[in-house]
Scaffold this active site. Structure first.
Site, PDB file in Angstrom:
ATOM      1  CG  HIS A 100      -1.785   1.166   1.381  1.00  0.00           C
ATOM      2  ND1 HIS A 100      -2.947   1.323   0.657  1.00  0.00           N
ATOM      3  CD2 HIS A 100      -1.652   2.279   2.131  1.00  0.00           C
ATOM      4  CE1 HIS A 100      -3.496   2.484   0.975  1.00  0.00           C
ATOM      5  NE2 HIS A 100      -2.734   3.080   1.868  1.00  0.00           N
ATOM      6  CB  SER A 136       2.676  -0.146   4.570  1.00  0.00           C
ATOM      7  OG  SER A 136       2.897   1.121   5.148  1.00  0.00           O
ATOM      8  CG  ASP A 145      -5.510  -0.225   2.688  1.00  0.00           C
ATOM      9  OD1 ASP A 145      -5.973   0.787   2.131  1.00  0.00           O
ATOM     10  OD2 ASP A 145      -5.169  -1.249   2.064  1.00  0.00           O
TER      11      ASP A 145
HETATM   12  C1  GRF Z   1       1.009   1.065  -6.460  1.00  0.00           C
HETATM   13  O1  GRF Z   1       1.204   2.354  -5.913  1.00  0.00           O
HETATM   14  C2  GRF Z   1       0.584   0.118  -5.364  1.00  0.00           C
HETATM   15  O2  GRF Z   1       1.114   0.477  -4.101  1.00  0.00           O
HETATM   16  C3  GRF Z   1      -0.883   0.291  -5.354  1.00  0.00           C
HETATM   17  O3  GRF Z   1      -1.202   0.284  -6.721  1.00  0.00           O
HETATM   18  C4  GRF Z   1      -0.206   1.071  -7.400  1.00  0.00           C
HETATM   19  C5  GRF Z   1       0.056   0.523  -8.784  1.00  0.00           C
HETATM   20  O4  GRF Z   1       0.818  -0.614  -8.658  1.00  0.00           O
HETATM   21  N1  GRF Z   1      -1.538  -0.745  -4.603  1.00  0.00           N
HETATM   22  P1  GRF Z   1       1.418  -1.376  -9.966  1.00  0.00           P
HETATM   23  O5  GRF Z   1       2.326  -0.384 -10.691  1.00  0.00           O
HETATM   24  O6  GRF Z   1       0.253  -1.772 -10.831  1.00  0.00           O
HETATM   25  O7  GRF Z   1       2.173  -2.537  -9.427  1.00  0.00           O
END
Ligand code: GRF
Length: 217
Positions: free
Chosen positions: A108, A135, A144
């Site tokens: 997160h 986190s 969360d």
């Molecule tokens: C990231 O910031 C992650 O922390 C959140 O979704 C965003 C996109 O993640 N949960 P990704 O680039 O698709 O892995």
């Protein structure tokens, strides 16, 4: 026998890519059992070969429980040791979370328990926070709110906007996720798994990612 990881993703999949790269270059002794998405067009799906892709459209199901039941069956059929939510943008229903309690992780983009939910970068800026970060935590039914495993901290700099802050946080997410999974792969969490309160009450002191990409208290 390497750790088996199922990944849930809804979007571009940069965290999934970090996992694939770490497996490829030996930093993470693991194997993917599948990439599971609520969006058949999610770019994340196309980072793996077709046999590892699973997706379905929530709107094709009567309700969240029906979708989660089918998703849970697909995940379970892939026999994962760990389920990793990496950019999965739907809330997991309680029944699905309970099905994998104790072995479902989420990354997160905030220093939980601050800024649970969405738009964390804008909220950190609006709150006047001087630091922000990411986190890795165990997933419990409450959003969360699960026990923290590890965090990475980045500064909020003068002149930051949502985009510059999001980029700085995303850059720390990848090493944080890999270091956390590597710890799990080596059984490192076992020494405190028995202390993990698997309800959403309380959090033990998370590990901290250092500049060399290592986790420590
Ligand atoms: C990231 O910031 C992650 O922390 C959140 O979704 C965003 C996109 O993640 N949960 P990704 O680039 O698709 O892995």
């Amino acid at each position: 026998m390497s750790m088996r990881i199922a990944v849930l993703a809804s979007g571009r999949g940069s965290n999934l890519q970090a996992i694939l790269d770490a497996i490829e270059d030996g930093r993470l002794r693991a194997q993917l059992t599948g990439v599971f998405s609520d969006r058949p067009d999610a770019p994340a799906l196309y980072k793996v070969a077709e046999p590892l892709r699973w997706s379905a459209r929530p709107k094709d199901f009567a309700d969240r429980e029906a979708f989660d039941a089918v998703l849970g069956d697909a995940i379970a059929a892939s026999r994962p040791d760990w389920v990793v939510c990496a950019g999965y943008m739907r809330i997991l229903g309680a029944a699905l979370v309970r099905r994998f309690t104790g072995r479902i992780l989420n990354i997160h983009p905030s220093l939980l328990p601050r800024h649970r939910g969405l738009h964390t970068h804008a909220r950190a800026l609006e709150a006047g926070d001087t630091e922000h970060g990411a986190s890795v935590h165990l997933v419990v039914p409450e959003l969360d709110a699960g026990p923290l495993i590890a965090q990475a901290v980045v500064p909020i700099l003068p002149g930051d906007d949502v985009d510059t802050l999001a980029a700085r946080v995303l850059a720390c997410e990848h090493p944080l996720l890999i270091a956390s999974l590597a710890l799990l792969a080596e059984g490192g969490l076992n020494d405190c798994m028995d202390r993990l309160p698997l309800d959403s009450q309380g959090m033990f002191t998370p590990l901290r990612l250092d500049s060399a990409g290592h986790l420590s208290r």
